[in-house]
Design an enzyme around this catalytic site. Sequence first.
Site, PDB file in Angstrom:
ATOM      1  N   CYS A 330       0.961  -1.347   0.058  1.00 29.06           N
ATOM      2  CA  CYS A 330      -0.050   0.040   0.096  1.00 29.06           C
ATOM      3  C   CYS A 330       0.995   1.220  -0.100  1.00 29.06           C
ATOM      4  CB  CYS A 330      -0.872   0.132   1.279  1.00 29.06           C
ATOM      5  SG  CYS A 330      -1.916  -1.487   1.339  1.00 29.06           S
ATOM      6  N   ALA A 332       1.227   4.360  -1.659  1.00 24.98           N
ATOM      7  CA  ALA A 332       0.900   5.773  -1.555  1.00 24.98           C
ATOM      8  C   ALA A 332       1.107   6.525  -0.431  1.00 24.98           C
ATOM      9  CB  ALA A 332      -0.604   6.045  -2.255  1.00 24.98           C
ATOM     10  N   PRO A 333       1.311   7.876  -0.381  1.00 25.12           N
ATOM     11  CA  PRO A 333       2.056   8.437  -1.183  1.00 25.12           C
ATOM     12  C   PRO A 333       3.440   8.340  -1.896  1.00 25.12           C
ATOM     13  CG  PRO A 333       2.274   9.668   0.875  1.00 25.12           C
ATOM     14  CD  PRO A 333       1.678   8.305   1.047  1.00 25.12           C
ATOM     15  N   GLY A 335       6.606   7.568   0.143  1.00 27.48           N
ATOM     16  CA  GLY A 335       7.748   8.021   0.854  1.00 27.48           C
ATOM     17  C   GLY A 335       8.185   7.106   1.289  1.00 27.48           C
ATOM     18  N   LYS A 336       7.747   5.832   1.687  1.00 26.11           N
ATOM     19  CA  LYS A 336       8.455   4.937   2.111  1.00 26.11           C
ATOM     20  C   LYS A 336       8.896   3.771   1.015  1.00 26.11           C
ATOM     21  CE  LYS A 336       5.520   4.242   6.245  1.00 26.11           C
ATOM     22  NZ  LYS A 336       4.401   5.141   5.895  1.00 26.11           N
ATOM     23  N   ASP A 382      -5.123  -4.119  -6.113  1.00 25.88           N
ATOM     24  CA  ASP A 382      -5.945  -4.198  -4.573  1.00 25.88           C
ATOM     25  C   ASP A 382      -5.082  -5.501  -4.246  1.00 25.88           C
ATOM     26  OD1 ASP A 382      -7.339  -4.805  -2.566  1.00 25.88           O
ATOM     27  OD2 ASP A 382      -9.219  -4.926  -3.920  1.00 25.88           O
ATOM     28  N   CYS A 482      -0.401   4.457  11.040  1.00 31.71           N
ATOM     29  CA  CYS A 482      -0.279   5.579  11.602  1.00 31.71           C
ATOM     30  C   CYS A 482      -1.403   5.698  12.798  1.00 31.71           C
ATOM     31  CB  CYS A 482      -0.122   6.698  10.706  1.00 31.71           C
ATOM     32  SG  CYS A 482      -1.569   6.764   9.646  1.00 31.71           S
TER      33      CYS A 482
END
Length: 567
Positions: A330, A332-333, A335-336, A382, A482
């Site tokens: 997963c 988005a966005p 960074g990871k 998905d 998060c």
Amino acid sequence: QHQRNTVTMTTDNSFSNDDHDDDRPIAPVITSLHDYQVSIDPQLRNALTEQLLPLYNNDIDAARSHMTRILASLKLPPTPSLCRINWIQTSSRDDVMESIRSNLKDNWELSDTINLTVQPHDRLSDVVEIHASASALGERATTVSLFHHTIPPSPKIDGAPEPVVLFANWPSRQQLGWPMTHRVVTCDRFCSEAVLRGSHIFVKGIISADANIVEGECVSVYGYVGRDRKKPTRGSNVMDISNSRRTNNNNANMIGPYIFLGLGKTHCSRAQFFSSDRGIGVSMTLHRAGPILPPLHSIGKQSCMMQNLPSVVVGHALDPQPGDTILDMCCAPGGKTTHIASLVRGNATIVACDRSRSKILGVRELVRTMGAEGCVTPLVMDATKCVIFDNDHEHKQQLGIQELLASAERKEDGLLDVAGFPPESFDRILLDPPCTALGLRPKLSIPLKAKELVKFAAYQRLFLHQAVSLLKTGGILTYSTCTINALENERNVAFLLQEYNCCMRLLPLPEGLGSFGLTGHGLSEEQRTFVRRFDPSDHQRDNCMGFFVAKFEKRTGCQCSHSTSSE
């Protein structure tokens, strides 16, 4: 500081009418950032408080106090600001730090009056800290004083324009609580949260404004954070909203709360606020109610990018190695994803998935900016249904990920069309699934209900099933959220260990960042010490967003993965 004639804000930011005279205007609820309490559903608050009870031997008062500290922390951004270095584009941390210093000196109007420190993080070698504080000499920054104010204070703030009474003959304005020395601009909640993170105000975030605002004017900025109420009509006059009666007015219930965010300088006139759809409307370069944060939006993303501390911890926990085949389920966005690419210096095969095509296109742009397009393949997929079990795809199970990607059809937008992956395809998997996001900072309102705590946790288990199946024997899985919700954190770790006790084992994460997991939520005392929970109210330890990280290894002899389905 202001008389409240008709409406009172209660402790949960709801409203009660104190005056039933329908001929009088409804006074807006104007509050300081200090006094504002994050809006949250009472049942949700109670559910989260109950999760803390085992920490305090079921002392409900102690648990409630902890929850109050968490909510008070959520309304403010983490400090200091952090930038994560991109090793694909640079090999020198010192060069990155010098570039940040130079950029802020050239682009920050307050740079000459702020104590600015750019230094390496003491534990993460690819992280730079940017500390900003008020100068002891000729102190211009007034963050502390504005934090407690509902209007610009008088006498004048050092360095700010001399306050002039603009509305001397308008007693009802003062009675309603709006400032008399400055015209007002209001912005929506999302814009308000961005302002607290250090952003300027873009025109699309402005809701209402006083009449006759001109370019270059010093204005008083407020954030509208009304909960369960339709926002005021965009383009409304501030006093038209305030003067709304209880009947026959589209803005009649738009009483707030309005949080005083500080003073800003307009980049255009009032008319242009609402006739333009892009660009900065108000630059928040004068004085803010929140912490002093350097404007890092102008710092290029080639050599570094802003990233929260726990998000960087996730990449290090995954510990990617050159030559690995890695899945970000997963992404988005992005960074990871780009952090993983940075850690291996672009020498790996990284597949980055998200079900949203528009988000994946955004990830692709970030990947290109960071110079990672040679190792990252963004896919629309998905991830709850990404394992190929169908016999029609048996031939693909003989292919490696590189061959599978090379044989895939490319769509008109340039993205590859890949249906899924065979079991045991990846050396490492990063799973940061959709969550309740209850740890994000700053957060001024929480629009969730208590039942969603359970729904998100159940949804995340669909991803976990797929991740176990896709992971190679001996492979590493990191799971992160998060949120502060134990159902999505400790309880889901316990679920995975129980569901796949034949093959998945929990690995310890290094101490020093974050704290142990919560007690009383399915993990043994040893297992609690292996995971990392970042508490947003723990300012002494990390002062970061709320977050959770766990790390697993797939053991030899696993018989579980091929029977896993997405059902």
